[in-house]
Design a protein around this motif. Structure first.
Motif, PDB file in Angstrom:
ATOM      1  N   MET A 177      15.548 -11.839  -1.135  1.00 40.18           N
ATOM      2  CA  MET A 177      17.002 -11.710  -1.135  1.00 40.18           C
ATOM      3  C   MET A 177      17.596 -11.482  -2.517  1.00 40.18           C
ATOM      4  SD  MET A 177      17.798 -11.779   1.992  1.00 40.18           S
ATOM      5  CE  MET A 177      19.577 -11.844   1.745  1.00 40.18           C
ATOM      6  N   ARG A 178      16.816 -11.749  -3.567  1.00 36.73           N
ATOM      7  CA  ARG A 178      17.359 -11.614  -4.920  1.00 36.73           C
ATOM      8  C   ARG A 178      17.811 -10.191  -5.212  1.00 36.73           C
ATOM      9  NH1 ARG A 178      16.924 -11.191 -10.440  1.00 36.73           N
ATOM     10  NH2 ARG A 178      17.246 -13.119 -11.638  1.00 36.73           N
ATOM     11  N   ASN A 179      17.212  -9.219  -4.517  1.00 36.53           N
ATOM     12  CA  ASN A 179      17.607  -7.832  -4.733  1.00 36.53           C
ATOM     13  C   ASN A 179      19.092  -7.617  -4.427  1.00 36.53           C
ATOM     14  OD1 ASN A 179      16.614  -5.076  -5.375  1.00 36.53           O
ATOM     15  ND2 ASN A 179      17.356  -4.626  -3.316  1.00 36.53           N
ATOM     16  N   THR A 180      19.621  -8.380  -3.466  1.00 38.42           N
ATOM     17  CA  THR A 180      21.047  -8.279  -3.145  1.00 38.42           C
ATOM     18  C   THR A 180      21.891  -8.729  -4.322  1.00 38.42           C
ATOM     19  OG1 THR A 180      20.511  -8.759  -0.838  1.00 38.42           O
ATOM     20  CG2 THR A 180      22.819  -8.956  -1.493  1.00 38.42           C
ATOM     21  N   ALA A 181      21.466  -9.821  -4.970  1.00 36.47           N
ATOM     22  CA  ALA A 181      22.189 -10.290  -6.155  1.00 36.47           C
ATOM     23  C   ALA A 181      22.092  -9.272  -7.292  1.00 36.47           C
ATOM     24  CB  ALA A 181      21.642 -11.646  -6.599  1.00 36.47           C
ATOM     25  N   ALA A 187      24.575 -23.313   5.157  1.00 36.51           N
ATOM     26  CA  ALA A 187      23.272 -23.960   4.996  1.00 36.51           C
ATOM     27  C   ALA A 187      22.149 -22.927   4.918  1.00 36.51           C
ATOM     28  CB  ALA A 187      23.033 -24.926   6.157  1.00 36.51           C
ATOM     29  N   LEU A 188      22.237 -21.892   5.755  1.00 37.57           N
ATOM     30  CA  LEU A 188      21.216 -20.845   5.724  1.00 37.57           C
ATOM     31  C   LEU A 188      21.249 -20.094   4.401  1.00 37.57           C
ATOM     32  CD1 LEU A 188      19.014 -19.155   6.993  1.00 37.57           C
ATOM     33  CD2 LEU A 188      20.774 -17.821   8.186  1.00 37.57           C
ATOM     34  N   ALA A 189      22.446 -19.777   3.907  1.00 37.38           N
ATOM     35  CA  ALA A 189      22.559 -19.071   2.632  1.00 37.38           C
ATOM     36  C   ALA A 189      21.975 -19.902   1.493  1.00 37.38           C
ATOM     37  CB  ALA A 189      24.022 -18.745   2.348  1.00 37.38           C
ATOM     38  N   LEU A 190      22.253 -21.196   1.490  1.00 37.15           N
ATOM     39  CA  LEU A 190      21.705 -22.067   0.449  1.00 37.15           C
ATOM     40  C   LEU A 190      20.182 -22.106   0.531  1.00 37.15           C
ATOM     41  CD1 LEU A 190      22.214 -24.022  -1.864  1.00 37.15           C
ATOM     42  CD2 LEU A 190      22.476 -25.854  -0.167  1.00 37.15           C
ATOM     43  N   THR A 191      19.653 -22.118   1.736  1.00 33.50           N
ATOM     44  CA  THR A 191      18.202 -22.093   1.916  1.00 33.50           C
ATOM     45  C   THR A 191      17.596 -20.807   1.364  1.00 33.50           C
ATOM     46  OG1 THR A 191      18.380 -23.459   3.908  1.00 33.50           O
ATOM     47  CG2 THR A 191      16.346 -22.205   3.619  1.00 33.50           C
ATOM     48  N   LEU A 192      18.253 -19.684   1.623  1.00 35.35           N
ATOM     49  CA  LEU A 192      17.758 -18.396   1.130  1.00 35.35           C
ATOM     50  C   LEU A 192      17.722 -18.351  -0.398  1.00 35.35           C
ATOM     51  CD1 LEU A 192      19.604 -15.933   3.547  1.00 35.35           C
ATOM     52  CD2 LEU A 192      17.187 -16.564   3.584  1.00 35.35           C
ATOM     53  N   LEU A 212      17.463 -21.257  -2.409  1.00 33.84           N
ATOM     54  CA  LEU A 212      16.628 -22.320  -2.962  1.00 33.84           C
ATOM     55  C   LEU A 212      15.139 -22.140  -2.661  1.00 33.84           C
ATOM     56  CD1 LEU A 212      18.781 -25.514  -2.290  1.00 33.84           C
ATOM     57  CD2 LEU A 212      18.555 -24.206  -4.406  1.00 33.84           C
ATOM     58  N   VAL A 213      14.802 -21.577  -1.513  1.00 35.91           N
ATOM     59  CA  VAL A 213      13.390 -21.423  -1.127  1.00 35.91           C
ATOM     60  C   VAL A 213      12.814 -20.180  -1.800  1.00 35.91           C
ATOM     61  CG1 VAL A 213      11.805 -21.098   0.799  1.00 35.91           C
ATOM     62  CG2 VAL A 213      13.781 -22.616   1.052  1.00 35.91           C
ATOM     63  N   ARG A 214      11.797 -20.370  -2.601  1.00 32.87           N
ATOM     64  CA  ARG A 214      11.295 -19.293  -3.458  1.00 32.87           C
ATOM     65  C   ARG A 214      10.893 -18.023  -2.704  1.00 32.87           C
ATOM     66  NH1 ARG A 214       9.667 -19.332  -8.698  1.00 32.87           N
ATOM     67  NH2 ARG A 214       9.853 -21.601  -8.726  1.00 32.87           N
ATOM     68  N   ARG A 216      21.892 -19.147  -9.442  1.00 29.29           N
ATOM     69  CA  ARG A 216      20.453 -19.245  -9.732  1.00 29.29           C
ATOM     70  C   ARG A 216      19.964 -18.277 -10.822  1.00 29.29           C
ATOM     71  NH1 ARG A 216      15.196 -20.235  -5.865  1.00 29.29           N
ATOM     72  NH2 ARG A 216      13.654 -19.741  -7.486  1.00 29.29           N
ATOM     73  N   PRO A 217      20.370 -16.997 -10.835  1.00 30.31           N
ATOM     74  CA  PRO A 217      19.866 -16.114 -11.892  1.00 30.31           C
ATOM     75  C   PRO A 217      20.223 -16.586 -13.301  1.00 30.31           C
ATOM     76  CG  PRO A 217      20.817 -14.824 -10.115  1.00 30.31           C
ATOM     77  CD  PRO A 217      21.178 -16.247  -9.853  1.00 30.31           C
TER      78      PRO A 217
END
Length: 239
Positions: free
Chosen positions: A45-49, A30-35, A37-39, A182-183
């Motif tokens: 966190m997108r830097n990790t992706a 749930a926390l990962a999904l929040t990270l 979905l929440v802009r 998401r990307p």
């Protein structure tokens, strides 16, 4: 560090750890999904992706016989991997195609390790992979990103207790599985607006003649399949 200590560390790395409670698996998911979905959280966190994305390009470039020239990671969460070799052919196609599915595929591999209760091994493999990427980074921000990410992974694997290690590992793998999707959706939105003419799918269209939209659909299918399969492993379905 003496030989006995090294043996103990090695046995811990290759050994299995206790399966965490179901509530922890669900909470980290749930926390990962929040990270994702929440802009505001996603911007951080997108830097990790992006690290996983560029790592995918780099790994496949080397595996296909191309010469890896360097990786750059930027503060706007974009990245660039440069390799030398034939400008066309299978190697170039595979290298270009490897980026967007990479976070999900890495998440799938991590989910399998967690399914087999190899939590510590996952953390150490992650540290080793980040160290390998660090050698090829060619800008200061990229180096800092990898040092910080690798340092956090190492600190958790070395100093944290089993519960913290499990929570961190499950959160990281859930994040990769969700973050792989998401990307691609963001990219397709930019493509519709004509703002990403040099995107990976458009480059692949030029290399193969297959429309860019089909490449986007393929990437989505791969990431969705990884999320479905990896999520099932994390939830220990089928055991």
């Amino acid at each position: 560090m003496d030989a006995a200590t090294l043996v103990d560390v090695w046995e811990q790395v290759i050994g299995s750890q206790p399966e965490p409670p179901r509530w922890l698996v669900l909470a980290t998911g749930a926390l990962a999904l929040t990270l994702v979905l929440v802009r505001p959280a996603w911007r951080v966190m997108r830097n990790t992706a992006t690290i996983a994305h560029e790592g995918g390009h780099a790994l496949v470039a080397v595996a296909s016989g191309r010469r890896l020239a360097g990786i750059r990671l930027h503060s706007d969460t974009s990245g660039l991997t440069v390799s030398a070799g034939r400008p066309h052919g299978v190697g170039m196609v595979l290298t270009t195609a490897a980026g967007y599915p990479a976070p999900s595929l890495l998440g799938l591999g991590g989910a399998w390790l967690l399914y087999t209760d190899h939590i510590t091994a996952l953390l150490w493999i992650t540290v080793a992979a980040l160290a390998a990427l660090l050698v090829m980074v060619r800008n200061a921000y990229g180096a800092l990103s990898l040092v910080v990410t690798g340092g956090v992974c190492f600190a958790v694997s070395w100093f944290a207790d089993a519960g913290i290690q499990a929570a961190f590992a499950y959160l990281a793998v859930w994040f990769l599985l969700f973050a792989g999707v998401r990307p691609i959706l963001e990219l397709q939105g930019l493509r519709r607006q004509g703002r990403a003419p040099d995107s990976d799918p458009d480059q692949l269209a030029g290399l193969t003649g297959v429309p860019a939209g089909l490449w986007v659909a393929l990437f989505l299918a791969i990431t969705a399949g990884c999320l479905f399969t990896g999520g099932g492993w994390l939830l220990q379905l089928g055991r």
